[in-house]
Enzyme design. Structure first.
Site, PDB file in Angstrom:
ATOM      1  CD  GLU A 111       4.884  -3.425 -14.974  1.00 47.37           C
ATOM      2  OE1 GLU A 111       4.881  -2.240 -15.366  1.00 47.37           O
ATOM      3  OE2 GLU A 111       3.892  -3.976 -14.494  1.00 47.37           O
ATOM      4  CD  GLN A 165       1.418  -9.633   2.630  1.00 45.64           C
ATOM      5  OE1 GLN A 165       0.267  -9.434   2.278  1.00 45.64           O
ATOM      6  NE2 GLN A 165       1.817  -9.561   3.890  1.00 45.64           N
ATOM      7  NE  ARG A 211      -2.447   3.126   1.728  1.00 43.84           N
ATOM      8  CZ  ARG A 211      -3.087   3.080   2.867  1.00 43.84           C
ATOM      9  NH1 ARG A 211      -3.128   4.151   3.645  1.00 43.84           N
ATOM     10  NH2 ARG A 211      -3.681   1.981   3.252  1.00 43.84           N
ATOM     11  CB  SER A 245      -0.964  -0.003   1.183  1.00 47.46           C
ATOM     12  OG  SER A 245      -0.261  -0.007   2.401  1.00 47.46           O
TER      13      SER A 245
END
Length: 188
Positions: free
Chosen positions: A137, A156, A116, A112
């Protein structure tokens, strides 16, 4: 099919070499420095990006063709950071080398922290009995340059174990990316 816990991930890495090098806890910072977390989490493993990058540039061709890919479309960079131009992408690889068990499928999701900021990580599933460094990528979806940090968390891995082994694994069919080391370009 069930998702595997930190205990299972730790055991498979330590006893079967599923992840090398392996960090058995989640690292969030070292001394006074801030890092994007990596290592074991509750139900996954946060991988790190190595310091080898291939940044896309469109100076040699007008069309990107996966069947006839021009390696000259990339600029090679070895650095602790990689700057991805606006609306472009870069390839990298994980620090970790993976050996996926025959009854496991591994899914990769972006972190995240990067998402973000408009930086998307894409990796296809790691199939049963695949092994190698994972080619990552990174897409910069913004109109500004974007920064990726080497040796810090970028994605992850989630491990899904089936209730039965597959009939034919990636290794059995001689997959073209089996045993890849370094950043690997498209193959047909």
């Amino acid at each position: 099919m069930s998702i595997k816990s930190d205990k299972w991930i730790r055991r498979m890495a330590q006893e079967h070499g599923m992840i090398e090098p392996f960090v058995e806890r989640q690292v969030r910072g070292e001394q006074d420095s801030r890092v994007i977390s990596f290592g074991v989490s509750s139900y996954g493993y946060d991988v790190r990006c190595a310091d080898e990058f291939k940044v896309f540039t469109n100076i040699n061709s007008a069309t990107v063709d996966p069947k006839n890919f021009d390696a000259g479309s990339f600029v090679d960079i070895k650095s602790d950071v990689c700057i991805i131009p606006p609306n472009s992408f870069a390839l990298a690889r994980t620090v970790e080398y993976f050996r996926i068990p025959r009854d496991v499928l591994t899914i990769c999701l972006g972190k995240s922290t990067y998402a973000r900021c408009g930086i998307i990580v894409n990796v296809t599933p790691l199939e049963p009995e695949w092994e190698g460094h994972v080619t990552l990528e990174f897409s910069n979806t913004t109109t500004l340059p974007a920064k990726i940090y080497a040796n810090e968390g970028v994605a992850q891995m989630l491990f899904l174990q089936s209730d039965e082994e597959c009939e034919v694994s990636y290794k059995d069919r001689g997959g073209k990316y089996q045993g890849q080391r370094g950043v690997t370009l498209p193959r047909t």
